[in-house]
Design an enzyme around this catalytic site. Structure first.
Site, short mmCIF file in Angstrom:
data_model
loop_
_atom_site.label_atom_id
_atom_site.label_comp_id
_atom_site.label_asym_id
_atom_site.label_seq_id
_atom_site.Cartn_x
_atom_site.Cartn_y
_atom_site.Cartn_z
NE ARG A 171 -3.60 -0.10 2.55
CZ ARG A 171 -3.95 -0.80 3.63
NH1 ARG A 171 -3.47 -0.47 4.82
NH2 ARG A 171 -4.76 -1.83 3.53
NE ARG B 121 -2.26 1.21 9.71
CZ ARG B 121 -3.16 0.25 9.50
NH1 ARG B 121 -4.06 0.39 8.56
NH2 ARG B 121 -3.15 -0.85 10.24
CE LYS C 95 -7.48 -0.15 11.83
NZ LYS C 95 -7.96 -0.90 10.65
CE LYS D 235 -7.69 3.20 9.47
NZ LYS D 235 -8.84 2.49 8.86
CB CYS E 105 -13.30 -3.87 1.79
SG CYS E 105 -14.09 -5.48 2.08
CB CYS F 178 -8.92 -9.52 2.37
SG CYS F 178 -8.95 -9.03 4.11
CB CYS G 154 -14.50 -9.29 7.70
SG CYS G 154 -13.33 -7.94 7.90
CB CYS H 136 -11.56 -1.86 5.06
SG CYS H 136 -10.42 -2.76 6.12
#
Length: 596
Positions: free
Chosen positions: A107, A176, A240, A242, A461, A467, A506, A510
């Site tokens: 990414r 991120r 993480k 953001k 996503c 994934c 899931c 995301c």
């Protein structure tokens, strides 16, 4: 040309012998109510990693497996790289007694989603060479390369370096990629906000030399005696983190889904400062009621010259008080709720050395993109192209990948990836617009924008096949589901009605599903939870109305609500607002009550 990397010779012991850390160093201001001996295994892993080096360099050289060993799988996330495998063929390879078809996702770090035509052409070349002839635009305004072989990772990283791009901190327990509003109609303001977003990203990435050593082959610098990570220490963030910058009235970055959000406050066309929002986050776990999505809380206002120190203050509060015992509750949103918003705000102000001013007025009206042609205040043209679910590839009936390459070869301006997985061909001189229009027509890219209001406001996503967390399809399934829902909308005269719909494979969130008016999260192959009632501009959480159901039940339920909406809505009323007012779903007032 960059020098080749020279990792140590790989041996079996390279991957199984590590020197354990018996005591993890923790900042003095840290909440000491969490006993060190009970810290989660990831905390020990980070402390043992030699500032994210691990044995990654050696593992890349091992040819007997397409994977990397042990903890290096997690450490590589800090370098923007995920190990995955092709789940479409996982069972077949197991039957053949072969290891999974391991590949990697990389990414790119791309603050604000801004890149030049030369950078686009480099990404295009790398995608064709190493990523199965495809690129993926993400919901955080950047690119992902999928299906990358381990042996090609260094070449990919060095190719990005050639055009001043990298993958630092695109994943992992750190800050991120930083998001920023895309709004061609406010180009001067956007430029200033983008500059701050980029500065915040450059400031917040890890400072360890591990990235340069592993991917560029640089020698390790001699120790100066100073901490290699002055902000992160040896264990980085609990999870993480953001950050996003938004320019009202368009909430395109979904600022309430950010751990730290900066909402621009202007006087006329002049940027004065930002309202500060903290504690947003989408992730949750099914059947785990202590996990939930949360909308960020606005805690006050800062002048625009206080952005970097505010980032430091907020991040260090989460660094020091975030849960490092129970990883599923390690995001900042839980720290805010567990410690209390007043306490967290007080800690932030203490580290800033001044009190936040009261929040200034602002207003959001949507979180979508201005599709098609727009003219900025400087007279330049901008063309926003709808990219369904962000997938840039050559499809049987549409050469999207080739068309965008052709445009990049003549385009003199910039490209901008939007938070809605779309692409802006930006900063076009009026005299250059006809050449861009010719290419849009030649490759039929202009037809992409001829979509329904629902499709233009859809996001998904990646999910299957790459994934490892996916439990159901998302990117590959949502387009066909939207077609079926569009049929229902058309029957009621609502084909052009803009409704936000988001799908994930899931519950991790995301694609930011929990603020969409319609959302589906995967539970099992072909089975989803259905949510209704989110806010059109991301201002409200939705709520589950059906659990673990297949397409027939989803379409039946939506058909009933859409029919009621068509006949009983108030003038200008949004679908999510109507669903609550008409009693189809209860309103969620606060994230803590999402699972009630």
């Amino acid at each position: 040309m960059l020098p080749p990397c020279k990792p140590p010779t790989a041996t079996r012991s390279t991957f199984i012998e590590t020197k354990p850390v018996t005591t993890i160093e923790v900042d003095r201001s840290r909440d000491i109510s969490q006993p060190l001996e009970k810290l989660s295994p990831d905390e020990t892993m980070k402390a043992n990693s030699d500032q994210l080096r691990g044995t990654i360099a050696a593992g890349l050289e091992v040819e007997l497996t397409a994977a990397v060993p042990g903890d290096d799988i997690k450490l590589m996330k800090f370098h923007g790289v995920y190990q995955q495998d092709d789940r479409d063929i996982r069972d077949e390879r197991r039957r053949q007694k072969l290891e999974p078809a391991y590949r990697f996702m990389a990414r790119v770090r791309l603050p604000g989603g801004v890149l030049s035509s030369s950078q686009w052409l480099k990404l295009d070349a790398l995608g064709r060479a190493y990523a199965n002839n495809t690129l993926r635009l993400t919901t955080r305004q950047t690119f992902q390369f999928h299906y990358v072989h381990k042996k090609n990772l260094r070449a990919l990283m060095q190719g990005l370096h050639d055009v001043l791009l990298d993958t630092k901190a695109a994943c992992g327990d750190d800050a991120r990629g930083v998001m920023a509003s895309i709004n061609p109609q406010l180009s001067a303001l956007h430029a200033e906000v983008y500059a701050l977003a980029k500065a915040a990203s450059d400031h917040a990435i890890p400072k360890t030399g591990a990235y340069r050593e592993i991917w560029y082959g640089e020698e390790r610098a001699a120790s100066t005696g100073e901490p290699e990570e002055p902000l992160y220490g040896k264990t980085y963030m609990p999870r993480k983190f953001k950050i996003g910058f938004v320019i009202p009235p368009i909430n395109d970055i979904d600022v309430y889904a950010q751990d730290l959000g900066f909402i621009a406050v202007t006087e006329g066309k002049e940027l004065k400062g930002f309202n500060v929002a903290i504690g947003g986050g989408m992730g949750r776990t099914d059947n785990a009621p202590k996990t939930y999505p949360r909308l960020a809380s606005v805690i006050g206002y800062i002048a625009k010259d206080k952005v970097i120190e505010t980032c430091d203050a907020v991040m260090t509060v989460q660094r020091d008080y975030g849960d490092r015992v129970e990883r599923s509750r390690a995001r900042f949103k839980y720290t805010v709720d567990d410690k209390g918003l007043d306490f967290i705000k007080s800690e932030i102000e203490s580290r800033l050395g001044f009190a936040l001013e009261p929040a200034k007025p602002y207003n959001f009206t949507s979180n979508g993109d201005p599709i098609g042609w727009q003219r900025g205040e400087d007279g330049r043209e901008h063309y926003t192209l709808f990219i369904q679910n962000g997938r840039v590839s050559n499809f049987p009936d549409l050469a999207l990948f080739d068309g965008l390459r052709a445009i990049a070869q003549v385009h003199k301006g910039m490209f901008r990836v939007t938070p809605n997985q779309n692409l802006i061909i930006a900063d076009i001189e009026p005299g250059d617009r006809p050449a861009i229009e010719v290419l849009l027509r030649q490759y039929r890219l202009d037809t992409l924008n001829n979509a329904s209001g629902l499709r233009l406001n859809s996001m998904a996503c990646v999910a299957f096949p790459t994934c490892g967390l996916a439990m159901a399809e998302s990117e590959r399934y949502l387009p066909s589901l939207v077609t079926k829902i569009d049929t229902i909308l058309a029957e009621h005269g609502l084909a052009e009605e803009p409704i936000t719909i988001r799908m994930t494979g899931c519950p991790n969130g995301c694609a930011r599903p929990y603020i969409a008016e319609i959302a589906l999260t995967g539970r099992a192959p072909g089975k989803y939870n259905l949510y209704l009632g989110g806010g059109f501009h991301g201002q409200r959480l939705n709520k589950m109305v059906l659990e673990n159901v297949a397409e027939p039940a989803i379409l039946d339920h939506l058909g009933k609500v859409i029919g009621d909406f068509a006949h009983n809505r108030k003038p200008g009323e949004r679908f999510g607002d109507f669903a609550i007012r008409a009693g189809h779903v209860a309103e969620v007032k606060e994230g803590r009550f999402f699972n009630d």
